[in-house]
Write an enzyme that holds these catalytic residues in place. Structure first.
Site, PDB file in Angstrom:
ATOM      1  N   HIS A 125     -95.887  93.201  13.346  1.00  0.00           N
ATOM      2  CA  HIS A 125     -95.564  92.857  11.955  1.00  0.00           C
ATOM      3  C   HIS A 125     -96.613  93.446  11.030  1.00  0.00           C
ATOM      4  CE1 HIS A 125     -98.365  89.417  10.998  1.00  0.00           C
ATOM      5  NE2 HIS A 125     -98.283  89.138  12.295  1.00  0.00           N
ATOM      6  N   ASP A 137    -104.785  90.165  11.772  1.00  0.00           N
ATOM      7  CA  ASP A 137    -103.434  89.602  11.743  1.00  0.00           C
ATOM      8  C   ASP A 137    -102.666  90.128  10.530  1.00  0.00           C
ATOM      9  OD1 ASP A 137    -101.208  88.073  12.195  1.00  0.00           O
ATOM     10  OD2 ASP A 137    -102.102  86.183  11.533  1.00  0.00           O
ATOM     11  N   GLU A 171     -92.929  88.368   8.728  1.00  0.00           N
ATOM     12  CA  GLU A 171     -93.185  87.604   9.960  1.00  0.00           C
ATOM     13  C   GLU A 171     -93.884  86.297   9.654  1.00  0.00           C
ATOM     14  OE1 GLU A 171     -95.663  86.436  13.569  1.00  0.00           O
ATOM     15  OE2 GLU A 171     -96.205  86.802  11.471  1.00  0.00           O
ATOM     16  N   GLU A 172     -94.839  86.351   8.736  1.00  0.00           N
ATOM     17  CA  GLU A 172     -95.652  85.168   8.457  1.00  0.00           C
ATOM     18  C   GLU A 172     -94.838  84.031   7.833  1.00  0.00           C
ATOM     19  OE1 GLU A 172     -98.410  84.742   9.621  1.00  0.00           O
ATOM     20  OE2 GLU A 172     -99.562  86.597   9.721  1.00  0.00           O
ATOM     21  N   ASP A 200     -99.509  91.577  18.329  1.00  0.00           N
ATOM     22  CA  ASP A 200     -99.874  90.718  17.213  1.00  0.00           C
ATOM     23  C   ASP A 200    -101.284  90.174  17.470  1.00  0.00           C
ATOM     24  OD1 ASP A 200     -99.960  89.046  15.047  1.00  0.00           O
ATOM     25  OD2 ASP A 200     -98.110  87.976  15.502  1.00  0.00           O
ATOM     26  N   HIS A 287    -105.891  83.705   9.415  1.00  0.00           N
ATOM     27  CA  HIS A 287    -105.219  83.339   8.164  1.00  0.00           C
ATOM     28  C   HIS A 287    -106.213  82.995   7.055  1.00  0.00           C
ATOM     29  CE1 HIS A 287    -100.918  82.344   9.814  1.00  0.00           C
ATOM     30  NE2 HIS A 287    -101.317  83.582  10.060  1.00  0.00           N
TER      31      HIS A 287
END
Length: 475
Positions: A125, A137, A171-172, A200, A287
């Site tokens: 992603h 990420d 994706e998130e 990922d 994140h």
């Protein structure tokens, strides 16, 4: 990655096939520099150059690459431009249902060679969260995938099968881009996809080495490459159902992939095996705004990038081995003993997660002997392998421990092909942990052969022969 809550003797009949798997010398562990006979070394400095560009894009667009922002659109433009310059036909696929309002497109690039009815997909992603630039990420997976696509184009090998690359949107927010893609395919188009591989978070600074569905046939080349580096990878339990491979699983398409971990914490056993800090998150910047270029594990990124290349070459490239099919993937079924006992037969009670011993990877293994009394055990499996290999070897990990002393061989472990003994070890070979060993099966290419691992003890003082991760290798 999307955040989600809840979620004594072995005998086998083998028919040998061929591929470009790591070469394992008898009773030795191969190194990365000597294991590949065809797959290229992907330059990690070039992978990091893509990350530098993703970082700069985020910096110009509010500090992130979220799917609904200009940072994502600019990331798509960068990847698309590099692929088009390399000769790919690239498609932007707008997500017209199920995605966040304003989300950018999926990006699909197919190398136009090989059998179009046998497609192997490799995806990552491209979007990140709003909190930061998303270098691990999932800039790491996107960059590793991009450089692999460019390497394939530069090498331009003869292809057996088709390779398709994908960079997913949104994706998130719920795996939305990949879900839309798979939903949009006809049943015929889905059937052409023989496996999907997902990448990922493959550069976590405190990471481990994780593989999705590690005991599956789809995972075999990915595991074989990391095994060749002695990494002892584990199942990606943290990532189950949390990234784009899940969209393909929903339609019964086989999946696998690499990951190095997100917010879960590294165990003491993993720190002892891989280094890093126990009880700390695999990615302490998961994140978060600190997921920057300083949040990249270059060693892990390099190992993932090369493992992707190895898998591409195993799955889709014609390596020219006598013109025959040389794919050894899945030849030894349930070689890690994780999927019950089938197709092993015989003394299958030797297979399990027995207390007192540990697995090489996963939780299960075959524990032969270890009673301290006269005993011989046997289990077997029948396998069929194609004839296109010039070299083939059966690799296995063996831990021998004993209460015997000295160099006299009282208790023995043997490997046989039919009635021929290929290797003999004993209590005198005992050590503190697993050792990767192999026997040469080149002479049996194109045949069905019964392979037998046997552990036997005399009347006193135990010797245990613990076997795990049995794999057919070829080059």
């Amino acid at each position: 990655m999307k955040r989600r809550f809840a979620v004594a003797g072995i005998s086998l009949a083998v028919v040998l096939g061929c591929g470009t798997l790591p070469t394992v010398a008898a009773d030795s562990v191969p190194t990365a520099d000597t294991t590949l006979s065809a797959a290229p070394d992907v330059d990690v400095t070039k992978v990091k150059a893509h990350l530098n560009e993703f970082s700069a894009i985020a910096g110009r667009n509010g500090g992130n690459r979220r799917s609904t922002g200009q940072g994502y659109d600019d990331s798509v433009a960068y990847v698309k431009g590099r692929l088009q310059a390399a000769g790919y036909t690239v498609t932007e696929q707008p997500c017209t249902s199920g995605c966040s309002s304003g989300a950018g497109p999926n990006l699909i690039a197919e190398w136009p060679k090989g059998d179009a009815n046998n497609v192997y997909m490799f995806g990552a992603h491209l979007d990140g969260v709003s909190a930061g630039p998303g270098m691990n990420d999932n800039g790491s997976g996107s960059a590793a995938l991009l450089e692999n696509a460019l390497t394939l184009a530069q090498q331009n090998p003869t292809m057996r099968n088709r390779v398709r690359f994908a960079w997913w949107t949104d994706e998130e927010q719920g795996l939305n881009g990949s879900d839309f893609y798979v939903r949009s395919l006809s049943s015929t188009e889905r059937a052409r996809i023989k496996a999907y591989y997902n990448f990922d978070m493959v550069a976590s600074v405190n990471g481990g080495y994780f593989i999705n569905h590690i005991t599956s046939s789809a995972a075999a080349p990915m595991k074989a490459y990391w095994d060749s580096l002695g990494l002892q990878p584990e199942e990606n339990t943290e990532g189950a159902g949390r990234s784009d491979d899940y969209s393909f699983e929903q339609y019964s398409i086989p999946t696998s992939g690499y990951a190095m971990g997100a917010s879960a914490r590294k165990t003491s056993a993993q720190a002892a095996k891989w280094g890093g800090t126990a009880s700390r998150a695999y990615d302490p910047c998961y994140h978060s705004s600190c997921d920057t270029l300083t949040n990249i594990n270059t060693t892990g990124l390099d190992r993932a990038s090369d493992g992707i290349a190895y898998t591409i070459w195993q799955r889709a490239v014609d390596t020219g081995d006598d013109g025959g099919d040389c794919d050894t993937t899945g030849v030894v079924a349930n070689g890690g003993f994780e999927s019950g006992t089938s197709p092993w037969t015989g003394n299958t009670g030797t297979i399990g997660a027995h207390s007192g011993r540990s697995a090489h990877t996963g939780t299960r293994f075959a524990w032969l002997s270890g009673y301290g009394s006269t005993r011989t055990e046997s289990i077997s499996q029948s396998v069929t392998v194609p004839a296109g290999c010039t070299r083939a070897a059966l690799s296995y990990w063996l831990h021998i421990d004993t209460d015997e002393s000295g160099s006299t061989p009282y208790d023995r472990f043997t490997v046989k092909a039919g009635g021929t003994t290929l290797a003999t070890l004993s209590n005198a070979d005992a050590g503190s942990g697993y050792v990767q060993r192999s026997v040469d099966l080149s002479a049996y290419a194109g045949q069905t052969v019964t392979l037998t691992f046997t552990g036997s003890e005399d009347s006193s003082l135990q010797t245990s022969f613990v076997v795990d991760d049995v794999t057919l290798l070829s080059d």
